[in-house]
Design a protein around this motif. Structure first.
Motif, PDB file in Angstrom:
ATOM      1  N   VAL A  53      36.667  -5.295 -41.546  1.00 21.65           N
ATOM      2  CA  VAL A  53      36.292  -4.845 -40.207  1.00 21.65           C
ATOM      3  C   VAL A  53      34.973  -5.485 -39.795  1.00 21.65           C
ATOM      4  CG1 VAL A  53      35.645  -2.854 -38.806  1.00 21.65           C
ATOM      5  CG2 VAL A  53      37.551  -2.676 -40.405  1.00 21.65           C
ATOM      6  N   GLU A  54      34.056  -5.628 -40.758  1.00 25.40           N
ATOM      7  CA  GLU A  54      32.757  -6.233 -40.462  1.00 25.40           C
ATOM      8  C   GLU A  54      32.921  -7.646 -39.906  1.00 25.40           C
ATOM      9  OE1 GLU A  54      32.078  -3.096 -43.555  1.00 25.40           O
ATOM     10  OE2 GLU A  54      33.541  -4.707 -43.234  1.00 25.40           O
ATOM     11  N   GLU A  55      33.820  -8.417 -40.522  1.00 28.27           N
ATOM     12  CA  GLU A  55      34.011  -9.792 -40.077  1.00 28.27           C
ATOM     13  C   GLU A  55      34.682  -9.847 -38.707  1.00 28.27           C
ATOM     14  OE1 GLU A  55      35.555 -14.051 -41.890  1.00 28.27           O
ATOM     15  OE2 GLU A  55      36.223 -12.177 -42.803  1.00 28.27           O
ATOM     16  N   ILE A  56      35.652  -8.976 -38.483  1.00 30.33           N
ATOM     17  CA  ILE A  56      36.317  -8.920 -37.184  1.00 30.33           C
ATOM     18  C   ILE A  56      35.301  -8.596 -36.089  1.00 30.33           C
ATOM     19  CG2 ILE A  56      38.000  -7.667 -35.788  1.00 30.33           C
ATOM     20  CD1 ILE A  56      39.586  -7.219 -38.419  1.00 30.33           C
ATOM     21  N   ALA A  57      34.448  -7.601 -36.354  1.00 27.44           N
ATOM     22  CA  ALA A  57      33.442  -7.198 -35.380  1.00 27.44           C
ATOM     23  C   ALA A  57      32.439  -8.320 -35.129  1.00 27.44           C
ATOM     24  CB  ALA A  57      32.725  -5.941 -35.865  1.00 27.44           C
ATOM     25  N   ALA A  58      32.026  -8.983 -36.210  1.00 26.82           N
ATOM     26  CA  ALA A  58      31.052 -10.066 -36.065  1.00 26.82           C
ATOM     27  C   ALA A  58      31.620 -11.214 -35.234  1.00 26.82           C
ATOM     28  CB  ALA A  58      30.634 -10.570 -37.452  1.00 26.82           C
ATOM     29  N   LYS A  59      32.880 -11.564 -35.466  1.00 29.60           N
ATOM     30  CA  LYS A  59      33.509 -12.642 -34.702  1.00 29.60           C
ATOM     31  C   LYS A  59      33.595 -12.288 -33.220  1.00 29.60           C
ATOM     32  CE  LYS A  59      35.022 -15.634 -37.965  1.00 29.60           C
ATOM     33  NZ  LYS A  59      34.792 -17.114 -37.951  1.00 29.60           N
ATOM     34  N   ALA A  60      33.779 -11.006 -32.937  1.00 28.03           N
ATOM     35  CA  ALA A  60      33.900 -10.559 -31.552  1.00 28.03           C
ATOM     36  C   ALA A  60      32.543 -10.305 -30.907  1.00 28.03           C
ATOM     37  CB  ALA A  60      34.747  -9.291 -31.486  1.00 28.03           C
ATOM     38  N   GLY A  61      31.472 -10.278 -31.716  1.00 27.75           N
ATOM     39  CA  GLY A  61      30.153 -10.008 -31.174  1.00 27.75           C
ATOM     40  C   GLY A  61      29.941  -8.557 -30.808  1.00 27.75           C
ATOM     41  N   VAL A  62      30.613  -7.659 -31.562  1.00 33.02           N
ATOM     42  CA  VAL A  62      30.484  -6.231 -31.294  1.00 33.02           C
ATOM     43  C   VAL A  62      30.139  -5.523 -32.602  1.00 33.02           C
ATOM     44  CG1 VAL A  62      32.103  -6.297 -29.373  1.00 33.02           C
ATOM     45  CG2 VAL A  62      32.960  -5.791 -31.676  1.00 33.02           C
ATOM     46  N   SER A  63      29.904  -4.235 -32.509  1.00 36.18           N
ATOM     47  CA  SER A  63      29.633  -3.449 -33.699  1.00 36.18           C
ATOM     48  C   SER A  63      30.940  -2.900 -34.272  1.00 36.18           C
ATOM     49  CB  SER A  63      28.683  -2.288 -33.364  1.00 36.18           C
ATOM     50  OG  SER A  63      29.271  -1.438 -32.397  1.00 36.18           O
ATOM     51  N   LYS A  64      30.915  -2.481 -35.520  1.00 33.07           N
ATOM     52  CA  LYS A  64      32.109  -1.942 -36.172  1.00 33.07           C
ATOM     53  C   LYS A  64      32.722  -0.760 -35.409  1.00 33.07           C
ATOM     54  CE  LYS A  64      31.932  -1.135 -40.529  1.00 33.07           C
ATOM     55  NZ  LYS A  64      31.433  -0.719 -41.871  1.00 33.07           N
ATOM     56  N   PRO A  65      31.908   0.158 -34.883  1.00 34.29           N
ATOM     57  CA  PRO A  65      32.506   1.291 -34.167  1.00 34.29           C
ATOM     58  C   PRO A  65      33.423   0.892 -33.010  1.00 34.29           C
ATOM     59  CG  PRO A  65      30.216   1.754 -34.664  1.00 34.29           C
ATOM     60  CD  PRO A  65      30.445   0.328 -35.040  1.00 34.29           C
TER      61      PRO A  65
END
Length: 225
Positions: A53-65
């Motif tokens: 989830v951390e990587e998905i969020a980072a790629k999208a430029g958003v936070s995990k929540p």
């Protein structure tokens, strides 16, 4: 001289105008689609377990929540990605089966799967991996089973018309669809021979059997590439 310096300093101390436009904030639908695209790419490259989830969020430029807000976690995102790919493949196969002649129907089914592999390689990579038990749509095997069920009706009519036991149609349907699916997985990696040639040989084996194989298999439908 001092006056000139003072004038220059005063001009440089003026605040610069802001020319950069404020970045438009994504709507909820746009953000969801962005996360799905990113998740699809990462799942295809690394699989479910290798993606976080951390990587998905980072790629999208958003936070995990944000990921949890849209999908409830990695499992939910993966389930939607798998469901979309299964629907896409099923739609391609279903829309391809238009011929009346059984042999051409085999050609169309083979081409539909090979077209999907060629056009949606990332999606096929995801489907052929083992899906987590939390995925409600199941696995690639379950999709192949759905396609085979549709083929059963076609084979059943042919068996009945030719004096064969129509009760055997489900077994033959599984064998035919499974043969095409496994060959497709192999072709995904080697990409040789050409797609039309692969389809011709698949139909050659399915239609004639080993004993009646044509030396130069041919396609009878309108597809040649």
């Amino acid at each position: 001289m001092m006056e000139g310096v003072a004038t220059e300093n005063s001009s440089t101390e003026k605040p610069a105008r802001t020319t950069r436009r404020a970045r438009r904030r994504m709507t909820g639908t746009e953000r969801r689609e962005q996360l799905l695209d990113i998740g699809r790419t990462l799942f295809a490259e690394r699989g479910f377990d290798g993606t976080s989830v951390e990587e998905i969020a980072a790629k999208a430029g958003v936070s995990k929540p944000v990921v949890y807000e849209h999908f409830g976690g990695k499992e939910g995102l993966y389930a939607v990605v798998v469901d979309r790919e299964m629907t896409r493949l099923m739609d391609m196969v279903t829309s391809a089966l238009t011929a009346g002649h059984p042999r051409e129907l085999l050609e169309q089914a083979a081409f539909a799967l090979l077209d999907y592999i060629e056009q949606h390689t990332d999606g096929f990579h995801i489907l052929v991996r083992d899906s987590p038990v939390t995925t409600p749509t199941g696995t690639f095997a379950s999709l192949i089973g759905d396609i085979a069920t549709r083929v059963e009706d076609i084979l059943g009519r042919e068996f009945k018309g030719r004096g064969y036991d129509p009760k055997l149609a489900p077994m033959y349907a599984q064998a035919l669809v499974g043969m095409v699916a496994l060959t497709g997985q192999w072709w995904l990696n080697v990409r040789k021979p050409k797609k039309a040639e692969v389809a011709a040989h698949l139909v050659n084996l399915a239609w004639h059997g080993l004993q009646g194989l044509e030396h130069q298999p041919r396609l009878i439908g309108h597809r040649r590439t």
